[in-house]
Design a protein around this motif. Sequence first.
Motif, short mmCIF file in Angstrom:
data_model
loop_
_atom_site.label_atom_id
_atom_site.label_comp_id
_atom_site.label_asym_id
_atom_site.label_seq_id
_atom_site.Cartn_x
_atom_site.Cartn_y
_atom_site.Cartn_z
N SER A 1 0.83 -1.21 0.00
CA SER A 1 0.00 0.00 0.00
C SER A 1 0.86 1.25 0.00
O SER A 1 2.06 1.19 0.27
CB SER A 1 -0.92 0.01 1.23
N PRO A 2 0.26 2.42 -0.29
CA PRO A 2 1.02 3.68 -0.22
C PRO A 2 1.58 3.94 1.17
O PRO A 2 1.16 3.32 2.16
CB PRO A 2 -0.03 4.72 -0.60
N LEU A 3 2.54 4.85 1.25
CA LEU A 3 3.23 5.20 2.49
C LEU A 3 3.94 4.00 3.11
O LEU A 3 4.06 3.88 4.32
CB LEU A 3 2.25 5.80 3.52
N SER A 4 4.42 3.11 2.24
CA SER A 4 5.05 1.89 2.71
C SER A 4 6.38 2.16 3.43
O SER A 4 6.90 1.27 4.11
CB SER A 4 5.29 0.94 1.53
N HIS A 5 6.92 3.36 3.28
CA HIS A 5 8.17 3.69 3.97
C HIS A 5 7.93 4.00 5.45
O HIS A 5 8.89 4.09 6.22
CB HIS A 5 8.84 4.90 3.30
N LEU A 6 6.65 4.13 5.85
CA LEU A 6 6.31 4.39 7.24
C LEU A 6 5.76 3.12 7.87
O LEU A 6 4.79 2.56 7.39
CB LEU A 6 5.26 5.50 7.34
N LYS A 7 6.39 2.69 8.95
CA LYS A 7 5.87 1.52 9.66
C LYS A 7 4.64 1.92 10.44
O LYS A 7 4.68 2.83 11.27
CB LYS A 7 6.93 0.95 10.60
N LYS A 8 3.54 1.24 10.19
CA LYS A 8 2.26 1.61 10.80
C LYS A 8 1.65 0.43 11.57
O LYS A 8 0.43 0.35 11.71
CB LYS A 8 1.30 2.12 9.72
N TYR A 9 2.47 -0.48 12.03
CA TYR A 9 2.00 -1.57 12.86
C TYR A 9 3.01 -1.82 13.97
O TYR A 9 4.20 -1.50 13.85
CB TYR A 9 1.80 -2.86 12.06
N THR A 10 2.52 -2.37 15.08
CA THR A 10 3.39 -2.70 16.21
C THR A 10 2.90 -4.00 16.83
O THR A 10 1.70 -4.19 17.01
CB THR A 10 3.36 -1.59 17.29
N LEU A 11 3.82 -4.89 17.15
CA LEU A 11 3.52 -6.10 17.91
C LEU A 11 4.09 -5.93 19.31
O LEU A 11 5.26 -5.57 19.47
CB LEU A 11 4.13 -7.33 17.24
N VAL A 12 3.26 -6.19 20.31
CA VAL A 12 3.69 -6.04 21.70
C VAL A 12 3.55 -7.39 22.39
O VAL A 12 2.44 -7.91 22.54
CB VAL A 12 2.86 -4.97 22.44
N LYS A 13 4.68 -7.94 22.81
CA LYS A 13 4.69 -9.27 23.43
C LYS A 13 4.67 -9.15 24.95
O LYS A 13 5.39 -8.35 25.53
CB LYS A 13 5.93 -10.04 22.98
N GLY A 14 3.81 -9.97 25.59
CA GLY A 14 3.77 -9.99 27.04
C GLY A 14 2.35 -10.00 27.58
O GLY A 14 1.37 -10.02 26.82
N ASP A 15 2.23 -9.97 28.89
CA ASP A 15 0.94 -9.95 29.58
C ASP A 15 0.31 -8.57 29.42
O ASP A 15 0.89 -7.56 29.83
CB ASP A 15 1.18 -10.28 31.06
N VAL A 16 -0.90 -8.52 28.84
CA VAL A 16 -1.54 -7.23 28.57
C VAL A 16 -1.80 -6.42 29.83
O VAL A 16 -1.91 -5.20 29.76
CB VAL A 16 -2.87 -7.40 27.80
N CYS A 17 -1.91 -7.09 30.98
CA CYS A 17 -2.10 -6.36 32.22
C CYS A 17 -0.94 -5.41 32.48
O CYS A 17 -1.09 -4.39 33.16
CB CYS A 17 -2.24 -7.34 33.39
N GLU A 18 0.22 -5.74 31.93
CA GLU A 18 1.40 -4.91 32.09
C GLU A 18 1.75 -4.14 30.81
O GLU A 18 2.12 -2.97 30.88
CB GLU A 18 2.60 -5.80 32.48
N THR A 19 1.61 -4.80 29.66
CA THR A 19 2.09 -4.18 28.42
C THR A 19 1.19 -3.07 27.90
O THR A 19 1.68 -2.11 27.30
CB THR A 19 2.26 -5.23 27.32
N VAL A 20 -0.12 -3.17 28.12
CA VAL A 20 -1.01 -2.11 27.62
C VAL A 20 -0.79 -0.79 28.36
O VAL A 20 -0.61 0.25 27.72
CB VAL A 20 -2.48 -2.56 27.66
N PRO A 21 -0.79 -0.78 29.71
CA PRO A 21 -0.48 0.49 30.39
C PRO A 21 0.90 1.03 30.02
O PRO A 21 1.07 2.25 29.87
CB PRO A 21 -0.53 0.10 31.88
N GLN A 22 1.86 0.13 29.85
CA GLN A 22 3.20 0.57 29.46
C GLN A 22 3.20 1.19 28.08
O GLN A 22 3.84 2.23 27.84
CB GLN A 22 4.17 -0.61 29.51
N TYR A 23 2.48 0.56 27.14
CA TYR A 23 2.39 1.10 25.78
C TYR A 23 1.77 2.50 25.80
O TYR A 23 2.26 3.43 25.13
CB TYR A 23 1.57 0.19 24.89
N LEU A 24 0.71 2.67 26.56
CA LEU A 24 0.04 3.97 26.62
C LEU A 24 0.92 5.03 27.27
O LEU A 24 0.87 6.21 26.90
CB LEU A 24 -1.28 3.84 27.37
#
Length: 251
Positions: free
Chosen positions: A147-170
């Motif tokens: 797709s267009p804008l392919s030079h920009l990474k627009k996805y992220t994978l976050v590994k771990g327990d969401v109870c910890e990783t989601v607050p950390q991501y935010l």
Amino acid sequence: MTESKDIKIMRFGPEGEDERRSQMIDLLQECPIPKEELLLNTGMFLTPQTLSRVLYMDHLYKKIINVQGVIMEFGCRWGQNLSLFTAMRGIYEPFNRLRTVVGFDTFSGFVEVDERDGKDMDVCSYSVTNGYESYLDQLLHFQEQESPLSHLKKYTLVKGDVCETVPQYLQEHPETIVALAYFDLDLYKPTKAVIEAIRHRIPKGAVIAFDEINDASCPGETLALLESFGINNCRIERYQYNARTSYFVYE
């Protein structure tokens, strides 16, 4: 309920389904279509059940096109939905560089199971093969290049327990607004923890979707919704071609 030989999952198909699908997999693996045409013909192997889920994801995506924010999936496992959302972004809004897709998973199955999750849930169920997240990262990268804008990474994978990783991501991404939140965690504790973490990041018009509410095999997901949003405050809808999934538009 049946289990795969190595990875525990729940299945609800009729007798004979395993054998039939095994034969379809054999046909897929032995497919005589030339390699350069194989991706153009993957629809040949979609069952009605699988196609209905693809259409459901399309249904959800079209509801957020005019809503600012990212797409988050909690419990992405093999990553099919992440790949679909990436492809749909390329169709519906190819130049929206802010519509990032974020997938959260342990990539090792359930961390722990609460008594509120019912008797069918086991620790480590819904794991993936070793190192799968690297494979998924590569696949999403190639998907994004289509797709267009392919030079920009627009996805992220976050590994771990969401109870910890989601607050950390935010915390690390304070700009985050959630336009679509897809819950496929199955369990009470992580579902509730994520809802509490993101609820102040959800604008009106955003879509909150669940894979297993109102499902006796996964009661924890419903209990988390009851205690967080409360079903009296939500117009919970189902997609007519898929029985198990539900969503509501936040108002």
